[in-house]
Design a protein around this motif. Structure first.
Motif, mmCIF file in Angstrom:
data_model
loop_
_atom_site.group_PDB
_atom_site.id
_atom_site.type_symbol
_atom_site.label_atom_id
_atom_site.label_comp_id
_atom_site.label_asym_id
_atom_site.label_seq_id
_atom_site.Cartn_x
_atom_site.Cartn_y
_atom_site.Cartn_z
ATOM 1 N N UNK A 28 0.831 -1.210 0.000
ATOM 2 C CA UNK A 28 0.000 0.000 0.000
ATOM 3 C C UNK A 28 0.864 1.258 0.000
ATOM 4 N N UNK A 29 1.939 1.217 0.773
ATOM 5 C CA UNK A 29 2.822 2.378 0.839
ATOM 6 C C UNK A 29 3.578 2.558 -0.471
ATOM 7 N N UNK A 30 4.011 1.456 -1.072
ATOM 8 C CA UNK A 30 4.722 1.536 -2.353
ATOM 9 C C UNK A 30 3.833 2.167 -3.427
ATOM 10 N N UNK A 31 2.582 1.760 -3.475
ATOM 11 C CA UNK A 31 1.674 2.330 -4.473
ATOM 12 C C UNK A 31 1.378 3.786 -4.140
ATOM 13 N N UNK A 32 1.284 4.112 -2.846
ATOM 14 C CA UNK A 32 1.133 5.516 -2.470
ATOM 15 C C UNK A 32 2.308 6.357 -2.950
ATOM 16 N N UNK A 33 3.502 5.831 -2.875
ATOM 17 C CA UNK A 33 4.675 6.543 -3.390
ATOM 18 C C UNK A 33 4.622 6.645 -4.907
ATOM 19 N N UNK A 34 4.240 5.539 -5.568
ATOM 20 C CA UNK A 34 4.144 5.559 -7.031
ATOM 21 C C UNK A 34 3.161 6.627 -7.496
ATOM 22 N N UNK A 35 2.052 6.758 -6.799
ATOM 23 C CA UNK A 35 1.044 7.742 -7.199
ATOM 24 C C UNK A 35 1.582 9.165 -7.105
ATOM 25 N N UNK A 36 2.614 9.342 -6.329
ATOM 26 C CA UNK A 36 3.225 10.676 -6.185
ATOM 27 C C UNK A 36 4.508 10.806 -6.990
ATOM 28 N N UNK A 37 4.672 9.908 -7.931
ATOM 29 C CA UNK A 37 5.770 10.022 -8.886
ATOM 30 C C UNK A 37 7.105 9.510 -8.403
ATOM 31 N N UNK A 38 7.123 8.757 -7.313
ATOM 32 C CA UNK A 38 8.385 8.232 -6.798
ATOM 33 C C UNK A 38 8.741 6.964 -7.559
ATOM 34 N N UNK A 39 9.960 6.921 -8.068
ATOM 35 C CA UNK A 39 10.406 5.758 -8.831
ATOM 36 C C UNK A 39 11.853 5.437 -8.544
ATOM 37 N N UNK A 40 12.439 4.651 -9.413
ATOM 38 C CA UNK A 40 13.803 4.158 -9.196
ATOM 39 C C UNK A 40 14.800 5.311 -9.090
ATOM 40 N N UNK A 41 15.611 5.265 -8.044
ATOM 41 C CA UNK A 41 16.644 6.267 -7.825
ATOM 42 C C UNK A 41 16.198 7.484 -7.051
ATOM 43 N N UNK A 42 14.873 7.671 -6.870
ATOM 44 C CA UNK A 42 14.400 8.794 -6.056
ATOM 45 C C UNK A 42 14.696 8.523 -4.582
ATOM 46 N N UNK A 43 14.986 9.571 -3.847
ATOM 47 C CA UNK A 43 15.343 9.426 -2.435
ATOM 48 C C UNK A 43 14.126 9.705 -1.557
ATOM 49 N N UNK A 44 13.834 8.752 -0.673
ATOM 50 C CA UNK A 44 12.774 8.896 0.325
ATOM 51 C C UNK A 44 13.451 8.896 1.689
ATOM 52 N N UNK A 45 13.322 10.003 2.407
ATOM 53 C CA UNK A 45 13.965 10.133 3.713
ATOM 54 C C UNK A 45 12.948 9.919 4.811
#
Length: 542
Positions: A66-83
């Motif tokens: 669920x969290x991964x898809x929430x990140x995907x919906x906000x444009x987070x993909x490979x190489x993006x940094x999530x702190x």
């Protein structure tokens, strides 16, 4: 992200030797989910809220989806940094697993960081998403995060655990997931050579650097570590050290998920609470720097508490005072394992369960399989057994570089990494850390054996903790100052120190010229003493 410590020759050597298995944490994790979806994966208590959350492997998988898809919906993909600047809460492992699922880079951040440090670190990493608590230990982290976001155009989102409105962390947990989204997530496969963790060094030298690891470098450390200490899926791993530090991250988050074990997370270290959690949850393994070991042992001795299920306590992060090992083994009834490592490579050396007492008390262990260590002089030539010199490391778990600082890592053409530590090696290949290279005190041309003096002072019945640093002197170059925390209800004077060290037959030139009695020593949250701050205090006469 490209890094300077990942040449093709290294990959070929590591894979051909079987040290890199070309897996990510998701591979063993998914096997454990399939085998035991109801098995406890994470037990996380919040001291201030007074609650405990228990999450099974199946629930952990679903939450991270669920969290991964929430990140995907906000444009987070490979190489993006999530702190994520979080204590040891359940959201921490869920975030890391979600990042792996979308290919993002996890950037754990210590909760002690404030606006100045965060602005630098998040700006350097061009972080896209930051997750913080609303409040923790009377600090308004949400307000700090919003102030930082206003200064960083690249920081698109701030989410707050226990927050409200659009920034509430729960809003990041996707609902009404479509089949197309599930298919997209399931199709993603992150390369085991992609950077999956960015971790800023904890600040014993005062200069943070962004240490970067891949799945291959991280798992290549944890597999032999678990094998040496005989850890498996039936273990319960207790973690009191912050998971925003490499010790907590690798051995409190990644290790249990890799093994299919249960992780018990403590968010605020109190020895009494640690003992309670170990006993109540049946913890078999724990790991932390010497303050954790010392305080837990003292609590058990003082209260008569026993920790019958605890099998192994690995003490790492700082050289373990020799007298502490015997005290802790008697108090806890567990094997005490000495270890040495860095954010750059995880645990490099450990003692073994079958080692005699003198190895545990007098060394920091021998290399894990896949790692090599050597002690060299200033010209890079290996030194003889028992001689102090610069400690160098190479092997499978060495990091792949510092973020945006190519060439900063001190690695020679043969792959030897200069650790910045001074050590000696015995005839069996076990090392003993003598201190950081910057911690060496040269008094009138004579090297002061700092660790040996500290160990002697630690044995004094009135001394609870001690650290020795140098301060400038116009005639001798440097002199030594001992910072001491006395035991409760006891006093310790300069005269006491000199008389005691003389009685131990210590050379007069090794005895510190100054003593400062303090209530606390400056430390990182992982328990490392910040000697650079003590040097400043000694220099300024504070």
């Amino acid at each position: 992200m490209t890094f300077d410590l990942m040449p093709a020759t290294r990959r070929d050597a590591m894979t051909s030797a079987g040290l890199w298995r070309d897996e990510t944490l998701l591979d063993p994790f998914r096997r454990h989910v399939a085998a035991g979806p109801r098995k406890p994966a994470v037990i996380a208590s919040r001291a201030e809220a007074g609650d405990t959350v228990r999450i099974s492997y199946g629930e952990l998988d679903a939450l991270s989806d669920r969290l991964a898809i929430g990140l995907m919906r906000r444009g987070v993909g490979e190489g993006d940094v999530v702190a994520f600047q979080l204590p040891n809460w359940w959201q921490f492992p869920v975030l890391h697993l979600a990042c792996l699922k979308v290919g993002a880079v996890s950037n754990p951040l210590m909760v002690i960081f404030r606006e100045r440090e965060l602005t630098f670190m998040l700006g350097l990493a061009e972080t896209k998403v930051l997750v913080v608590p609303d409040r923790f230990r009377n600090v308004d982290h949400g307000a700090i995060a919003r102030a930082v976001q206003a200064q960083l155009p690249s920081l698109a989102y701030v989410f707050v655990v226990d927050g409200e409105g659009e920034e509430a962390f729960d809003r990041l947990l996707a609902a009404d997931i479509t089949e197309a989204e599930r298919a997209t997530l399931a199709a993603r496969r992150l390369s085991p050579d992609a950077v999956i963790e960015l971790l800023y060094t904890s600040g014993t030298t005062g200069e943070p650097k962004g240490v970067s690891h891949t799945s291959n470098t991280m798992l290549a450390n944890l597999v032999p570590f678990a094998e040496r200490l005989r850890l498996g899926p039936d273990d319960v791993v207790h973690m009191p050290s912050p998971m925003a530090h490499q010790l907590g991250f690798m051995y409190g988050l990644v290790l249990p998920a890799m093994l299919g074990a249960t992780a018990v997370l403590q968010d605020i270290f109190v020895a009494e609470e640690m003992a309670r959690q170990i006993t109540q949850e049946g913890a078999t393994f724990t790991m932390g720097a010497t303050p954790f070991l010392n305080d837990l042992a003292d609590h058990c001795i003082r209260t008569g508490t026993r920790t019958p299920t605890l099998r192994v306590f690995v003490s790492a992060g700082a050289p373990i005072p020799r007298p502490l090992v015997a005290k802790a083994q008697d108090a806890l009834g567990a094997a005490v394992i000495s270890a040495w490592g860095m954010s750059e490579n995880g645990a490099v050396t450990t003692t073994r369960l079958e080692d005699p007492q003198e190895k545990v008390t007098a060394t920091d262990g021998c290399p894990l399989p896949g790692m090599e260590v050597r002690v060299v002089d200033v010209s890079g030539q290996p030194l003889a057994v028992g001689e102090d010199g610069m400690l160098q490391v190479r092997g499978c778990s060495n990091f792949v570089g510092y973020l945006k600082r190519p060439g900063l890592a001190q690695v020679d053409r043969d792959g030897w990494f200069d650790t910045g530590d001074i050590a000696r090696m015995d005839a069996d290949g076990y090392i003993r850390i003598a201190g950081r290279s910057k911690d060496i005190i040269i008094r009138g041309g004579e090297n002061i054996p700092v660790v040996e003096v500290e160990n002697l002072l630690f044995k004094h019945p009135a001394v609870s903790a001690v650290a020795i640093v140098g301060y400038p002197d116009s005639r001798l170059g440097e002199r030594a100052c001992a910072f001491v925390i006395p035991r409760a209800g006891m006093s310790f004077s300069f005269e006491d120190m000199v008389e005691y060290l003389k009685a131990q037959k210590m050379a007069m030139q090794y005895i510190p010229e100054r003593l400062q009695v303090v209530d606390a020593l400056p430390q990182t949250p992982s328990g490392k003493i910040q000697k650079f701050r003590l040097r400043e205090m000694a220099r300024d006469g504070n």
